[in-house]
Every structure is written in C-alpha cells, then in structure tokens.
Motif scaffolding. Sequence first.
Motif, PDB file in Angstrom:
ATOM      1  N   ASN A 174     -11.393   3.325   3.743  1.00 51.12           N
ATOM      2  CA  ASN A 174     -11.602   4.778   3.746  1.00 51.12           C
ATOM      3  C   ASN A 174     -10.303   5.562   3.763  1.00 51.12           C
ATOM      4  O   ASN A 174     -10.296   6.752   4.093  1.00 51.12           O
ATOM      5  CB  ASN A 174     -12.461   5.171   4.956  1.00 51.12           C
ATOM      6  N   ASP A 175      -9.203   4.899   3.427  1.00 50.17           N
ATOM      7  CA  ASP A 175      -7.890   5.548   3.525  1.00 50.17           C
ATOM      8  C   ASP A 175      -7.152   5.524   2.193  1.00 50.17           C
ATOM      9  O   ASP A 175      -5.935   5.406   2.152  1.00 50.17           O
ATOM     10  CB  ASP A 175      -7.058   4.836   4.608  1.00 50.17           C
ATOM     11  N   SER A 176      -7.881   5.639   1.092  1.00 55.84           N
ATOM     12  CA  SER A 176      -7.242   5.578  -0.220  1.00 55.84           C
ATOM     13  C   SER A 176      -6.555   6.903  -0.544  1.00 55.84           C
ATOM     14  O   SER A 176      -6.973   7.968  -0.086  1.00 55.84           O
ATOM     15  CB  SER A 176      -8.274   5.244  -1.296  1.00 55.84           C
ATOM     16  N   PRO A 177      -5.477   6.866  -1.346  1.00 55.70           N
ATOM     17  CA  PRO A 177      -4.735   8.091  -1.682  1.00 55.70           C
ATOM     18  C   PRO A 177      -5.605   9.085  -2.448  1.00 55.70           C
ATOM     19  O   PRO A 177      -6.320   8.713  -3.377  1.00 55.70           O
ATOM     20  CB  PRO A 177      -3.577   7.577  -2.552  1.00 55.70           C
ATOM     21  N   LEU A 178      -5.520  10.348  -2.063  1.00 54.50           N
ATOM     22  CA  LEU A 178      -6.324  11.393  -2.697  1.00 54.50           C
ATOM     23  C   LEU A 178      -6.031  11.485  -4.190  1.00 54.50           C
ATOM     24  O   LEU A 178      -6.956  11.606  -5.008  1.00 54.50           O
ATOM     25  CB  LEU A 178      -6.053  12.743  -2.025  1.00 54.50           C
ATOM     26  N   LYS A 205       0.821  -1.204   0.000  1.00 50.08           N
ATOM     27  CA  LYS A 205       0.000   0.000   0.000  1.00 50.08           C
ATOM     28  C   LYS A 205       0.862   1.263   0.000  1.00 50.08           C
ATOM     29  O   LYS A 205       0.907   2.019   0.965  1.00 50.08           O
ATOM     30  CB  LYS A 205      -0.962  -0.011   1.184  1.00 50.08           C
ATOM     31  N   THR A 206       1.565   1.462  -1.112  1.00 53.63           N
ATOM     32  CA  THR A 206       2.257   2.720  -1.342  1.00 53.63           C
ATOM     33  C   THR A 206       1.617   3.382  -2.551  1.00 53.63           C
ATOM     34  O   THR A 206       1.036   2.700  -3.407  1.00 53.63           O
ATOM     35  CB  THR A 206       3.761   2.513  -1.595  1.00 53.63           C
ATOM     36  N   LEU A 207       1.729   4.691  -2.612  1.00 57.68           N
ATOM     37  CA  LEU A 207       1.112   5.407  -3.722  1.00 57.68           C
ATOM     38  C   LEU A 207       1.703   4.970  -5.055  1.00 57.68           C
ATOM     39  O   LEU A 207       0.972   4.742  -6.019  1.00 57.68           O
ATOM     40  CB  LEU A 207       1.295   6.918  -3.533  1.00 57.68           C
ATOM     41  N   SER A 208       3.029   4.831  -5.117  1.00 61.81           N
ATOM     42  CA  SER A 208       3.651   4.462  -6.387  1.00 61.81           C
ATOM     43  C   SER A 208       3.228   3.057  -6.828  1.00 61.81           C
ATOM     44  O   SER A 208       3.015   2.817  -8.016  1.00 61.81           O
ATOM     45  CB  SER A 208       5.175   4.548  -6.282  1.00 61.81           C
ATOM     46  N   HIS A 209       3.098   2.133  -5.884  1.00 60.14           N
ATOM     47  CA  HIS A 209       2.652   0.777  -6.243  1.00 60.14           C
ATOM     48  C   HIS A 209       1.227   0.815  -6.782  1.00 60.14           C
ATOM     49  O   HIS A 209       0.924   0.208  -7.814  1.00 60.14           O
ATOM     50  CB  HIS A 209       2.733  -0.138  -5.023  1.00 60.14           C
ATOM     51  N   THR A 210       0.345   1.540  -6.097  1.00 64.36           N
ATOM     52  CA  THR A 210      -1.043   1.639  -6.536  1.00 64.36           C
ATOM     53  C   THR A 210      -1.127   2.225  -7.943  1.00 64.36           C
ATOM     54  O   THR A 210      -1.815   1.693  -8.817  1.00 64.36           O
ATOM     55  CB  THR A 210      -1.845   2.518  -5.554  1.00 64.36           C
TER      56      THR A 210
END
Length: 329
Positions: free
Chosen positions: A232-236, A118-123
């Motif tokens: 409820n904690d997804s990257p903006l 769960k990192t932004l770059s991976h997503t």
Amino acid sequence: MSSGNPPWVERDENGKIMILEIPARLKSHPEVIRRGLEPVDPIKIGVVYITPYGKGTQYYIKILDTDTEEATMFQRLSRLVDPRNHTAPGEITSPEVGHPLLITPAMPDFEGLLGLKKTLSHTLSIFLQLMEGIEFMHSLQIAHMDICPGNLVTTDIHISRLYPNVEPDRVCFIDFGSSLQLPLGPGYQHAITLPPSQYGLARGITRFDPYSWDVYCAALTLEQALETCYKNDSPLIARLYIDWVKGKERGCTTVCRCRPTARRARQLLTGILWGARIWERAKNAICSLKEREAWGAGGLACHGTVLENHAALESAVRGLGREWRSLEA
C-alpha cells in the motif's frame, strides 16, 4: 494441430496422464542428448520443462507448437541487435534434427527486479524497459498479445556471462506463442479477435486493436507488480502513470484511441524518469547538507550544489507539467 506438437505427456496403463513424468520423446530428443540436458520438472505440463538446479546453468526447454508463429517471431527478434530489443536470450533447435525446441537459460522473474531497490527512479526505469521493448516490437508490426508478469524475466550477471551482448538487470520478453505479425502498424491496424491470454476484458469485448491490447496488458502487469512489491506504499507518480496507460476502454472496433501508443507511453515515461532522478539527487544533496550542518563542519561547501539541484528540480517539474498538459490537449 500438426502431428507431433505439444503437449507431450506420458500415460499410465489406464491412460491417465502422469503429470510429473518427463516425456520419453523429450528425453530422447537428439538436441537434448547432444547438449547434455536433463529435464527434471514440468513448468507447464507437456510443454515446458526445466533442468536441475545446482548442476551448472539451469535451462528451460519448451516444446514449440509449429502451428503458431512463435519460432518465426523469436528467431526474427533474437537476430536483431538493437538496444530497444528486449527479447530473452535463447536458441531454437533445428527442425532437421527433431521437433523444434526453444532452449533458454532460467532467469529471475520480473517482480524480483522491481522489488530489488524501492526508489522511484529504479521503479520507473523498470517500467521504461517494458514500454521500450513493446515499442520496439510494434515498430516491426509485431504484437506480443500475452504480456503478463509470467511472460517477463530479467537478466543477471550469470546470464550476461553466457550472453556477453546482454546486460544484467534487463527486462526480457518470453512466450511468443500468441504473437502476431500484423499487416499494418500502430495507428492503422484495426481490431482483431483476441486470442487467449492471461488478462480478460469486461463487458464481453472480444475484439481489440492488438497494439493497444499490448499496452493495456502492460499497464495491468505494472499495476500487479507494483502492488506485489510496494503493497500500500507505491509511488503516486507510478500509479498515475499506470492509470493513464490503462486508459478508459470504450470498445473501439477500429484503431483504438482509448490509451496511448507504446511510443507515446515510453516518451512521457522518459521525461518522468528524468524528473525523478533530478528530484532524488536534490533530495540526497539536501540530506547531505543537513548532516554536515548537524556536525558543524563543511555545511556551506555544498550549499551551491543544493541551489543548483533546486533550480534543476524546478525546471524538471515545469517540464513534466507541460507533458501532462499536452496529454489533455
């Protein structure tokens, strides 16, 4: 429907379908016997069956409907060697030895790969693979028409050993039963009557630009996967991107202008991912500096690197700002 097409089912003496029974026709199929496959459970009754777990490689066996273009689409795509090609590995049996079957190895689901790290770059990198695969199909004037989490799988080390040209952690498309070879490419193809799919449209819309439909379904797929993995904690930035790709549907009956093309969506996402990676490197460098300062040793050694990362980060943010402003133009 042509004679011999699925669903293949077994019935009891009262004519009732025995949903857990493997069709005798499938068990006696020459290719199933030759390959030593043992279908044991239905995944889609009468159409898709799986071999047992724990007895070597697990396979899906799909009975193809010869009234659709699935066999043609899969064979065309699977023969193309291109890094943008995200067609799942597999093989279609020859119709000369029985009704054609699509045999593919069982692969992990799409949401599992997304939730792995769960990192932004991976997503965003997973998002990018999806958009890249759609763009590739559209460049061939192929619309998938049924993009959803259930029609996406991912590869792992085991799959890469079976298919050396397939990298692990790769998003792949399956189920081309609704796919269409279109006469015109993106930006020129007018709306068509939508076939059945996993997603529907509000306001009774039944006609849609097929390329735009793929992009719209991709946005819904990403939205669903993001909610499943992050709650409820997804990257903006991921949510903003999905909203942009989803667009605001106006019911276009010709070429759709309500959302970006797959190519445009992939291009912007490439820039966002680049910025996210710089951000994470800068953040990690700052954390590392703070840890060193806390221990009172070597703090100044990485100070220059942090400053360099900050400068790169500011450049990335400015670049992304230009990208977003260009969308509004």
